[in-house]
Scaffold this active site. Structure first.
Site, short mmCIF file in Angstrom:
data_model
loop_
_atom_site.label_atom_id
_atom_site.label_comp_id
_atom_site.label_asym_id
_atom_site.label_seq_id
_atom_site.Cartn_x
_atom_site.Cartn_y
_atom_site.Cartn_z
N ASP A 26 13.90 16.53 -49.42
CA ASP A 26 13.07 16.92 -48.30
C ASP A 26 14.02 17.36 -47.18
OD1 ASP A 26 10.75 16.95 -46.51
OD2 ASP A 26 11.60 15.11 -45.67
N ASP A 28 13.01 17.81 -43.10
CA ASP A 28 12.78 17.12 -41.82
C ASP A 28 12.65 15.61 -42.03
OD1 ASP A 28 11.91 19.49 -39.75
OD2 ASP A 28 11.28 19.91 -41.80
N ASP A 192 11.71 11.00 -46.85
CA ASP A 192 11.54 9.94 -45.85
C ASP A 192 10.10 9.47 -45.72
OD1 ASP A 192 10.99 12.57 -44.68
OD2 ASP A 192 10.62 11.44 -42.85
#
Length: 236
Positions: A26, A28, A192
């Site tokens: 991922d 961001d 995240d």
């Protein structure tokens, strides 16, 4: 179909990487802390409409489902209404302005997290294929990666508008594995948020969550990833 080479005891990987040939990252909240620039663009977009700017901390909890959803959440909060109640034309118009503001300065305050370059360099040295799958519009991804000199680490980059589906749908991950000719059983999703972990599990990937980043104010451990780490430097 590619499979990972066996590791010697002296060159042992972190357990999350054992028998892994493909790592999907991922962006961001995983590789970069982009909230300061996203929040600045959101704040400007709302103040133009005489609405209260939400600020960094609220925006941090809204990131993860793409820019359109981010704008929708900001408008709903500013008007004290549900996301479903926000006028669609208003969201579309505000989203267009948000994209203009964000495009003007996508890297002014954004920074890579500690351990990112070390992790990517280690994986490249080991011959592990890396792919980037983000829900951020693809138009912003290349410039950000180039700014931080990270583009060379990725064999493929997908944005939230690259395919018909985006995370938490498994399609971008399955597409990545197919394009790289790697079985999902030998792939790892690193992110995240719950959306990353959900997408990884649905694709048949192993999953690893970073303890920092953005997950709507919830502990990412609640998504039950296979592994959790505090810094990407742990992956060696």
């Amino acid at each position: 179909m590619k499979t990972p080479a066996p590791e010697s005891a002296a060159n042992a990987l972190h357990p999350a990487l054992e028998h892994i040939a493909l790592v999907v990252f991922d962006l961001d909240g995983t590789l970069i802390d982009s909230v300061p620039d996203l929040a600045a663009a959101i704040d400007t977009t709302l103040t133009e409409r005489s609405l209260e700017a939400p600020g960094i901390e609220r925006v941090r909890d809204w990131v993860g489902n793409g820019s359109h959803k981010l704008v929708e959440r900001a408008l709903a909060h500013a008007q004290a209404i549900s996301e479903e109640a926000v006028d669609r034309e208003t969201v579309d118009a505000a989203h267009a302005r948000f994209l203009e503001h964000y495009a003007a300065a996508p890297c002014a305050r954004t920074r890579p997290y500690d351990g990112v370059r070390q992790c990517l360099s280690n994986l490249a040295t080991r011959g592990v294929t890396c792919v980037l799958v983000t829900n951020k519009p693809i138009a912003f991804v290349g410039p950000i990666l180039e700014h931080f000199e990270l583009e060379r680490f990725f064999a493929l980059t997908l944005g939230g508008d690259s395919l018909n589906e985006k995370k938490p749908h498994p399609a971008p991950l399955l597409y990545s594995a197919q394009q790289m000719d790697i079985d999902p059983a030998h792939a790892l999703m690193i992110g995240d948020s719950r959306h990353d972990i959900e997408a990884g599990k649905a694709a048949g990937f192993r999953t690893l969550a970073v303890s920092y980043g953005y997950n709507h104010g919830e502990p990412v451990s609640a998504s039950e990833p296979d592994y959790i780490i505090d810094t990407l430097a742990e992956l060696r």
